[in-house]
Design a protein around this motif. Structure first.
Motif, short mmCIF file in Angstrom:
data_model
loop_
_atom_site.label_atom_id
_atom_site.label_comp_id
_atom_site.label_asym_id
_atom_site.label_seq_id
_atom_site.Cartn_x
_atom_site.Cartn_y
_atom_site.Cartn_z
N THR A 135 0.82 -1.21 0.00
CA THR A 135 0.00 0.00 0.00
C THR A 135 0.85 1.26 0.00
OG1 THR A 135 -1.83 -1.09 1.13
CG2 THR A 135 -1.74 1.30 1.27
N ASN A 136 1.89 1.29 0.83
CA ASN A 136 2.73 2.48 0.90
C ASN A 136 3.40 2.78 -0.44
OD1 ASN A 136 2.13 2.88 3.58
ND2 ASN A 136 3.89 1.73 4.33
N GLU A 137 3.84 1.73 -1.12
CA GLU A 137 4.48 1.93 -2.41
C GLU A 137 3.47 2.42 -3.44
OE1 GLU A 137 7.20 -0.48 -5.70
OE2 GLU A 137 6.72 -1.39 -3.77
N ASN A 138 2.26 1.86 -3.40
CA ASN A 138 1.21 2.32 -4.31
C ASN A 138 0.91 3.80 -4.08
OD1 ASN A 138 0.55 0.05 -5.87
ND2 ASN A 138 -0.63 -0.84 -4.20
N GLN A 139 0.80 4.18 -2.81
CA GLN A 139 0.50 5.57 -2.49
C GLN A 139 1.63 6.49 -2.94
OE1 GLN A 139 -0.31 5.54 1.71
NE2 GLN A 139 -2.42 4.84 1.44
N ARG A 140 2.85 6.05 -2.75
CA ARG A 140 3.98 6.88 -3.16
C ARG A 140 4.00 7.05 -4.68
NH1 ARG A 140 8.35 9.23 -1.40
NH2 ARG A 140 10.19 9.38 -2.73
N ASN A 141 3.69 5.98 -5.41
CA ASN A 141 3.65 6.08 -6.87
C ASN A 141 2.62 7.11 -7.32
OD1 ASN A 141 5.62 4.13 -7.19
ND2 ASN A 141 4.17 2.45 -7.44
N VAL A 142 1.46 7.12 -6.65
CA VAL A 142 0.42 8.08 -7.03
C VAL A 142 0.85 9.50 -6.68
CG1 VAL A 142 -1.95 8.82 -6.57
CG2 VAL A 142 -1.45 6.40 -6.86
N HIS A 143 1.46 9.66 -5.51
CA HIS A 143 1.96 10.99 -5.13
C HIS A 143 2.95 11.50 -6.16
CE1 HIS A 143 0.29 12.22 -1.33
NE2 HIS A 143 0.49 11.04 -0.79
N GLN A 144 3.84 10.64 -6.58
CA GLN A 144 4.84 11.05 -7.57
C GLN A 144 4.17 11.47 -8.87
OE1 GLN A 144 7.31 7.55 -7.56
NE2 GLN A 144 8.80 8.47 -6.16
#
Length: 218
Positions: A135-144
């Motif tokens: 989840t954290n990686e998914n969220q970071r990808n969207v933030h980027q």
């Protein structure tokens, strides 16, 4: 009168894999696909096997065997017949269709694990849990992705329209991965994509720490 086709080809749908970046686009597309196929209630657990008494054995694939009706004083129940059987056969078709739809939108590696699941609901739940740990990686990808938008000053009308569309798609992906920005935060994020760096707004909300770190890198 022109008819509207509701058929969607497997080839046009994103494939779910164990790569976290594939989840958001797959999740959005597969739900629409299942709804068009009239089997969304099957995978969500609201369209259950009619006529069954008790719990389906763990080794029995859903839709493979008609249910039996328990008869007092007998060990072996009676197989359903008549209208009950017809209703079950309709459900069986929906169950098999849902299983096939899910299997058709995952990679071969994911398919191996799905083959062990005995119902469309189990397959669906497994797919949703595949990326819980990421989840954290998914969220970071969207933030980027959100902070990568930067509309140039002399953009054409077509470029502006595409800019808005792409940003809206990414914001929809944010919701899918658990980032729920309110209307003010969404407006601030969008304004930052068209404002010069010196005038950009400090956005607070989901993942604020990540947002600030990304803004500092720009």
């Amino acid at each position: 009168m022109t008819s509207v086709s509701t058929q969607i080809s497997f080839e046009n749908l994103p494939k779910l894999s164990y790569n976290p970046s594939t989840y958001a686009s797959w999740r959005k597309a597969i739900k629409v696909y299942l709804q068009i196929g009239d089997v969304w209630n099957v995978v969500s657990g609201n369209d259950t096997k009619p006529g069954r008494e008790g719990v389906r054995p763990a080794t029995e694939r859903a839709g493979s065997v008609p249910p039996t009706v328990l008869i007092e004083g007998q060990v072996v129940g009676r197989r359903i017949t008549g209208e009950e059987l017809k209703e079950w056969e309709k459900w069986q078709a929906r169950e098999n269709k849902a299983q096939g739809m899910i299997k058709g939108t995952v990679t071969e590696a994911a398919m191996l694990d799905l083959s062990e699941k005995m119902s469309a609901k189990e397959m669906w739940d497994y797919c949703l849990k595949m990326h819980v740990t990421a989840t954290n990686e998914n969220q970071r990808n969207v933030h980027q992705a959100l902070f990568s938008y930067d509309l140039r000053e002399d953009a054409t009308a077509e470029e502006m329209a595409k800019h808005v569309e792409d940003f809206s798609k990414t914001m929809a992906e944010a919701k899918l991965v658990g980032l729920n920005f309110d209307s003010q935060e969404r407006a601030g994020l969008f304004l930052n994509t068209i404002l010069a760096p010196a005038y950009r707004i400090k956005v607070t909300g989901p993942g604020t720490k990540c947002c600030r770190s990304l803004m500092q890198k720009r």
